[in-house]
Design an enzyme around this catalytic site. Structure first.
Site, PDB file in Angstrom:
ATOM      1  N   THR A 140       0.847  -1.190   0.000  1.00 53.61           N
ATOM      2  CA  THR A 140       0.000   0.000   0.000  1.00 53.61           C
ATOM      3  C   THR A 140       0.880   1.237   0.000  1.00 53.61           C
ATOM      4  O   THR A 140       1.922   1.263   0.666  1.00 53.61           O
ATOM      5  CB  THR A 140      -0.969   0.102   1.201  1.00 53.61           C
ATOM      6  OG1 THR A 140      -1.482   1.434   1.251  1.00 53.61           O
ATOM      7  CG2 THR A 140      -0.351  -0.210   2.541  1.00 53.61           C
ATOM      8  N   ASP A 142       0.088   3.719   1.454  1.00 55.79           N
ATOM      9  CA  ASP A 142      -0.131   4.343   2.764  1.00 55.79           C
ATOM     10  C   ASP A 142       0.902   3.919   3.815  1.00 55.79           C
ATOM     11  O   ASP A 142       1.029   4.559   4.854  1.00 55.79           O
ATOM     12  CB  ASP A 142      -1.526   3.981   3.294  1.00 55.79           C
ATOM     13  CG  ASP A 142      -2.635   4.589   2.465  1.00 55.79           C
ATOM     14  OD1 ASP A 142      -2.335   5.420   1.594  1.00 55.79           O
ATOM     15  OD2 ASP A 142      -3.801   4.228   2.688  1.00 55.79           O
ATOM     16  N   ARG A 310      -0.741   6.767  -7.282  1.00 55.53           N
ATOM     17  CA  ARG A 310      -0.724   5.305  -7.319  1.00 55.53           C
ATOM     18  C   ARG A 310      -0.363   4.751  -8.689  1.00 55.53           C
ATOM     19  O   ARG A 310      -0.310   3.530  -8.874  1.00 55.53           O
ATOM     20  CB  ARG A 310      -2.106   4.767  -6.920  1.00 55.53           C
ATOM     21  CG  ARG A 310      -2.446   4.959  -5.489  1.00 55.53           C
ATOM     22  CD  ARG A 310      -3.333   3.879  -4.911  1.00 55.53           C
ATOM     23  NE  ARG A 310      -4.375   3.387  -5.757  1.00 55.53           N
ATOM     24  CZ  ARG A 310      -5.675   3.351  -5.422  1.00 55.53           C
ATOM     25  NH1 ARG A 310      -6.065   3.825  -4.258  1.00 55.53           N
ATOM     26  NH2 ARG A 310      -6.554   2.822  -6.224  1.00 55.53           N
TER      27      ARG A 310
END
Ligand code: F6P
Length: 394
Positions: A140, A142, A310
């Site tokens: 991810t 994140d 992304r």
């Protein structure tokens, strides 16, 4: 194990959750190592857990994973579907058994799931409830998966955001403007913090430190007064919140859950919406920019980096990491290690029990050295220096 011993072994691989650069290079690492070193059969499952439930697969081999090292996205497709709560023909159904049955039909030795926090939970659920052997890789942008020092995709996203901040700097300086740049991170501020530091943002707002707009305004005014700087870059994580919002959210969390409202007070997703469906809402960046413009009387602009963060080719560090994670996963599988996440700990790729990871989130610790370094170079973290020191060392 020799190639002969593992000849009959077959593994299923899927990618789940939001895509990110590095997924294809991880699939390449898994596939090539599984075939070359262990002669395993590798089957790609399409569109995350939905493909497992609907039994949609493609064979993975040297050919299909050749030339994908540098390609962004995922060649298998992805979704945010969960086996235990899946939209099926307008109804939400528990499809755990269908997922398990299909894995058994293929005679998968193990299902390798590449994904973030939700994926760790779903994979663990398939093991605990359905008895399926699984393995996961932490992905991810994140960087918030528990149990690993880093997730793949993060490094690339940091680079993209940093380059964007560099570009915003030159235009903000030319126009003497405040530019609020919003980066992803709905629960955690790793990306905003890393890119904000690397890009030299003047203010960084992250969910872990609820901000006070007065503290930011005072900081910006002082920057103008003392250093004559009329431009500023404010880097905000999409999930950052003011101190009042944080208090209100904590208070009403239970009630909101009960009446199925989202955090903007809007109605929840309509029936039939795919899992992970989110309503478009006013961005935090717009609110912050409006407040700062009014209170500092300096023109402000907003840039939301969105899904640009992304997309595209993985960084060299992510290509290296995913190749290591993928090949380590195969080595562990060949040795009969299942139901683990292949994590990065102190620079090494190591297995950690999936049960220790599933359902947990890695927040930025308030006393993290990145926060301390940002503070020491004079970056505002949304509160006064004294307040920050108090938070860091209560
Ligand atoms: O979970 C990764 C992430 O990139 C978050 O940072 C972001 O909030 C979210 O995905 C966006 O998801 P989607 O692409 O489904 O809108």
């Amino acid at each position: 194990m020799t190639p002969f011993e593992s000849q009959s072994r077959c593994i299923g691989v899927l990618t789940s959750g939001g895509d990110c650069p590095g997924l294809n290079s991880a699939l390449r690492g898994i596939t090539k190592a599984a075939i070359q070193d262990y002669n395993m059969k590798v089957v790609g499952i399409l569109d995350g857990f939905r493909g497992l439930v609907e039994n949609r697969t493609v064979p993975l081999d040297f050919d299909s994973t050749s030339g994908v090292l540098t390609r962004g996205g995922t060649l298998l497709g992805t979704s945010r579907d969960k086996p235990r709560k899946m939209q099926m023909g307008g109804k939400v159904m528990d499809m755990t058994q269908a997922a398990v049955d299909n894995a058994r039909k293929h005679d998968f030795d193990c299902v390798v799931c590449l994904g973030g926090g939700g994926t760790q939970k779903n994979a663990w659920h398939l093991h605990r409830t359905g008895g399926l052997d699984v393995m996961t890789l932490p992905k991810t942008i994140d960087n918030d998966v528990a149990g690993t020092d880093v997730t793949f995709g993060f490094d690339t996203a940091v680079q993209i955001c940093t380059e964007a901040i560099d570009r915003l700097h030159t235009t903000a300086t030319s126009h003497d403007r405040i530019i609020v740049v919003e980066v992803m991170g709905h629960n955690t501020g790793w990306l905003a913090l890393a890119a904000g530091i690397a890009g030299g943002a003047d203010v960084i707002l992250i969910p872990e430190i609820p901000y006070e707009v007065e503290a930011v305004v005072d900081y910006l005014k002082e920057r103008q007064r003392r250093y004559g700087k009329r431009f500023s870059i404010v880097c905000v994580a999409e999930g950052a919140m003011s101190a009042e919002e944080a208090a209100a959210r904590a208070e009403s969390a239970a009630r909101k859950k009960a009446d199925r409202k989202d955090e903007n007070g809007a109605a929840a997703a309509p029936d039939g919406a795919p899992h992970g469906y989110r309503l478009v809402k006013e961005s935090l960046a717009s609110r912050v920019a409006r407040d700062l413009q009014q209170l500092t009387r300096t023109e402000a602009r907003v840039t939301s980096l969105g899904h640009v963060q992304r997309g595209g080719v993985p960084s060299a560090a992510d290509r290296l990491l995913t190749t290591r994670l993928g090949t380590t996963a195969v080595e562990l599988l060949a040795a009969g290690t299942y139901n683990v996440m292949v994590a990065v700990r102190d620079g090494q790729c190591v297995p950690v029990p999936l049960g220790d990871v599933a359902g947990k989130k890695k927040l930025v610790p308030i006393d993290h050295d990145w926060i301390d370094s940002a503070r020491r170079v004079g970056t505002c973290l949304g509160v006064t220096d004294d307040q920050l020191l108090e938070l860091m060392h209560p």
